[in-house]
Design an enzyme around this catalytic site. Structure first.
Site, PDB file in Angstrom:
ATOM      1  N   GLY A   1       0.967  -1.191  -0.058  1.00 30.18           N
ATOM      2  CA  GLY A   1      -0.156   0.180  -0.111  1.00 30.18           C
ATOM      3  C   GLY A   1       0.802   1.271   0.107  1.00 30.18           C
ATOM      4  O   GLY A   1       0.298   2.441   0.059  1.00 30.18           O
TER       5      GLY A   1
ATOM      6  N   LEU B   1      -1.717  12.650  -5.186  1.00 29.16           N
ATOM      7  CA  LEU B   1      -2.513  13.190  -6.035  1.00 29.16           C
ATOM      8  C   LEU B   1      -3.944  13.170  -5.953  1.00 29.16           C
ATOM      9  O   LEU B   1      -4.483  11.911  -5.477  1.00 29.16           O
ATOM     10  CB  LEU B   1      -2.134  12.650  -7.430  1.00 29.16           C
ATOM     11  CG  LEU B   1      -0.722  12.572  -7.903  1.00 29.16           C
ATOM     12  CD1 LEU B   1      -0.503  11.786  -9.131  1.00 29.16           C
ATOM     13  CD2 LEU B   1      -0.225  13.987  -7.995  1.00 29.16           C
TER      14      LEU B   1
ATOM     15  N   ASP C   1      -3.171  -4.829  -9.954  1.00 28.44           N
ATOM     16  CA  ASP C   1      -2.197  -4.070 -10.098  1.00 28.44           C
ATOM     17  C   ASP C   1      -1.924  -4.017 -11.752  1.00 28.44           C
ATOM     18  O   ASP C   1      -1.770  -2.802 -12.146  1.00 28.44           O
ATOM     19  CB  ASP C   1      -0.944  -4.566  -9.519  1.00 28.44           C
ATOM     20  CG  ASP C   1      -0.721  -4.201  -8.142  1.00 28.44           C
ATOM     21  OD1 ASP C   1       0.162  -4.515  -7.376  1.00 28.44           O
ATOM     22  OD2 ASP C   1      -1.961  -3.681  -7.604  1.00 28.44           O
TER      23      ASP C   1
ATOM     24  N   LYS D   1       3.599  -8.049 -13.347  1.00 25.79           N
ATOM     25  CA  LYS D   1       3.513  -8.461 -11.799  1.00 25.79           C
ATOM     26  C   LYS D   1       3.404  -9.916 -11.665  1.00 25.79           C
ATOM     27  O   LYS D   1       2.086 -10.467 -12.030  1.00 25.79           O
ATOM     28  CB  LYS D   1       2.136  -7.753 -11.441  1.00 25.79           C
ATOM     29  CG  LYS D   1       1.641  -8.182 -10.146  1.00 25.79           C
ATOM     30  CD  LYS D   1       1.925  -7.088  -8.762  1.00 25.79           C
ATOM     31  CE  LYS D   1       1.428  -7.516  -7.674  1.00 25.79           C
ATOM     32  NZ  LYS D   1       1.762  -6.417  -6.591  1.00 25.79           N
TER      33      LYS D   1
HETATM   34  N1  LIG Z   1       0.895   9.025  -5.526  1.00 27.20           N
HETATM   35  C1  LIG Z   1      -0.153   8.720  -5.256  1.00 27.20           C
HETATM   36  N2  LIG Z   1      -1.376   9.708  -5.224  1.00 27.20           N
HETATM   37  C2  LIG Z   1      -2.443   9.221  -4.900  1.00 27.20           C
HETATM   38  N3  LIG Z   1      -3.025   8.002  -4.501  1.00 27.20           N
HETATM   39  C3  LIG Z   1      -2.050   7.209  -4.562  1.00 27.20           C
HETATM   40  C4  LIG Z   1      -0.579   7.457  -4.856  1.00 27.20           C
HETATM   41  N4  LIG Z   1       0.239   6.246  -4.837  1.00 27.20           N
HETATM   42  C5  LIG Z   1      -0.898   5.254  -4.060  1.00 27.20           C
HETATM   43  N5  LIG Z   1      -1.986   5.821  -4.220  1.00 27.20           N
HETATM   44  C6  LIG Z   1      -3.157   5.080  -3.714  1.00 27.20           C
HETATM   45  O1  LIG Z   1      -2.794   4.206  -2.615  1.00 27.20           O
HETATM   46  C7  LIG Z   1      -3.264   3.071  -2.676  1.00 27.20           C
HETATM   47  C8  LIG Z   1      -2.049   1.697  -2.586  1.00 27.20           C
HETATM   48  O2  LIG Z   1      -1.191   2.179  -3.773  1.00 27.20           O
HETATM   49  P1  LIG Z   1      -0.541   0.956  -4.679  1.00 27.20           P
HETATM   50  O3  LIG Z   1      -1.624   0.311  -4.936  1.00 27.20           O
HETATM   51  O4  LIG Z   1       0.115   1.428  -5.489  1.00 27.20           O
HETATM   52  O5  LIG Z   1       0.207   0.295  -3.506  1.00 27.20           O
HETATM   53  P2  LIG Z   1       1.081  -0.883  -3.456  1.00 27.20           P
HETATM   54  O6  LIG Z   1       2.344  -0.544  -3.036  1.00 27.20           O
HETATM   55  O7  LIG Z   1       1.322  -1.015  -5.311  1.00 27.20           O
HETATM   56  O8  LIG Z   1       0.330  -2.108  -2.875  1.00 27.20           O
HETATM   57  P3  LIG Z   1       0.747  -3.716  -3.113  1.00 27.20           P
HETATM   58  O9  LIG Z   1       1.602  -3.965  -1.977  1.00 27.20           O
HETATM   59  O10 LIG Z   1      -0.962  -4.208  -2.819  1.00 27.20           O
HETATM   60  O11 LIG Z   1       0.887  -3.970  -4.335  1.00 27.20           O
HETATM   61  C9  LIG Z   1      -4.111   2.774  -4.062  1.00 27.20           C
HETATM   62  O12 LIG Z   1      -5.442   3.273  -3.654  1.00 27.20           O
HETATM   63  C10 LIG Z   1      -3.577   3.962  -4.805  1.00 27.20           C
HETATM   64  O13 LIG Z   1      -4.527   4.571  -5.687  1.00 27.20           O
HETATM   65  C1  LIG Z   2      -3.162  -8.017  -0.784  1.00 26.08           C
HETATM   66  C2  LIG Z   2      -2.009  -7.079  -0.941  1.00 26.08           C
HETATM   67  N1  LIG Z   2      -2.715  -5.998  -1.788  1.00 26.08           N
HETATM   68  C3  LIG Z   2      -0.600  -7.389  -1.493  1.00 26.08           C
HETATM   69  N2  LIG Z   2      -1.020  -8.040  -2.773  1.00 26.08           N
HETATM   70  C4  LIG Z   2      -0.134  -8.533  -0.842  1.00 26.08           C
HETATM   71  C5  LIG Z   2       0.541  -7.928   0.632  1.00 26.08           C
HETATM   72  C6  LIG Z   2       1.398  -8.887   1.169  1.00 26.08           C
HETATM   73  C7  LIG Z   2       1.809  -8.526   2.628  1.00 26.08           C
HETATM   74  C8  LIG Z   2       2.375  -9.366   3.574  1.00 26.08           C
HETATM   75  C9  LIG Z   2       2.965  -9.050   4.775  1.00 26.08           C
HETATM   76  O1  LIG Z   2       3.775  -8.078   4.883  1.00 26.08           O
HETATM   77  O2  LIG Z   2       2.014  -9.207   5.864  1.00 26.08           O
HETATM   78 MG   LIG Z   3       0.839  -2.991  -6.088  1.00 27.12          MG
END
Ligand SMILES: Nc1ncnc2c1ncn2[C@@H]1O[C@H](COP(=O)(O)OP(=O)(O)OP(=O)(O)O)[C@@H](O)[C@H]1O
Ligand SMILES: C[C@H](N)[C@H](N)CCCCCC(=O)O
Ligand SMILES: [Mg+2]
Length: 206
Positions: free
Chosen positions: A12, A182, A43, A32
């Site tokens: 996240g 954003l 993703d 991914k």
């Molecule tokens: N720069 C940003 N501006 C606005 N919203 C953002 C931004 N970066 C991430 N978000 C929002 O925060 C949430 C988490 O972002 P994202 O899905 O990119 O996380 P992630 O690190 O890829 O998570 P995962 O471990 O599940 O892959 C999403 O709802 C995304 O739209």
């Molecule tokens: C479901 C989530 N959006 C990711 N795809 C997977 C995140 C795994 C986190 C595991 C952990 O650190 O506890």
């Molecule tokens: Mg992601």
């Protein structure tokens, strides 16, 4: 083919949004390898919508939004790292992990082990919010101890220059820029925000 791994200090943190911006600006393919959680936009779907780029199919699509090893077990499968070799593509490839570096793919291997096998440069996506110094430093320590090449840290969130510079100095790591939160997330707003990312520094790892 030259691959860039996008990982993060946590789930996240913004890896997918960052990866979408990076994929777009590099004209790269996105992959991914393991998607856990299929109810919301995946993703891959998110990157496709924000970058218009070529997105390779996931090797594992798992229903449960949980750690990949648990999502796989929930479906009666075990993630096999031999099925996760980097795909050969023309041009750059942006690869996104899941969660942070110490997320298990199965009961014997973390994503970190796979990153080390891939031997590709790693971009660590980190929050600027309180707690990030510890999370980022631990993630960098793990990556380096595993022999991974770290291209730098890309921050997401409100500006925290003292915090960001503490990480740069104490961890001796490149600051790749910061994406703000954003209010409206579109291909255009992301592209505009991505001008704050040091893409030339990233290109040197391709
Ligand atoms: N720069 C940003 N501006 C606005 N919203 C953002 C931004 N970066 C991430 N978000 C929002 O925060 C949430 C988490 O972002 P994202 O899905 O990119 O996380 P992630 O690190 O890829 O998570 P995962 O471990 O599940 O892959 C999403 O709802 C995304 O739209
Ligand atoms: C479901 C989530 N959006 C990711 N795809 C997977 C995140 C795994 C986190 C595991 C952990 O650190 O506890
Ligand atoms: Mg992601």
């Amino acid at each position: 083919m030259s691959a860039l791994i996008v990982t993060g200090t946590d789930t996240g943190v913004g890896k997918t949004v960052f990866a979408a911006g990076l994929t777009a600006v590099l004209g790269a393919c996105y992959w991914k390898p393991v998607q856990s959680g299929l109810e919301d936009a995946t993703d891959s779907e998110t990157v496709r919508s924000f970058s218009g780029a070529e997105v390779l199919p996931e090797t594992y699509r798992l229903n449960l939004p949980a750690s990949p090893h648990l999502s796989a077990e929930d479906m009666g499968v075990k993630i096999d790292l031999s099925r996760l070799a980097l795909p050969q593509v023309d041009g750059p490839l942006v690869v996104e992990g899941a969660g942070g570096v110490m997320v298990p793919l199965n009961r014997q291997a973390f994503y970190l082990d796979l990153f080390a096998q891939w031997r590709a440069p790693v971009i660590l996506v980190a929050r600027t919010a309180l707690g990030t110094i510890n999370h980022t430093s631990l993630s960098l320590m793990a990556l380096r101890n595993a022999g991974c090449e770290v291209a730098g840290v890309a921050f997401v969130g409100d500006p925290q220059p003292e915090v960001e510079q503490t990480i740069v100095q104490m961890c001796d790591v490149r600051h790749l820029g910061r994406l703000p939160f954003l209010a409206e997330l579109t291909q255009q707003t992301l592209s505009d925000a991505f001008t704050a990312i040091d893409i030339e520094a990233i290109r040197r790892f391709l």
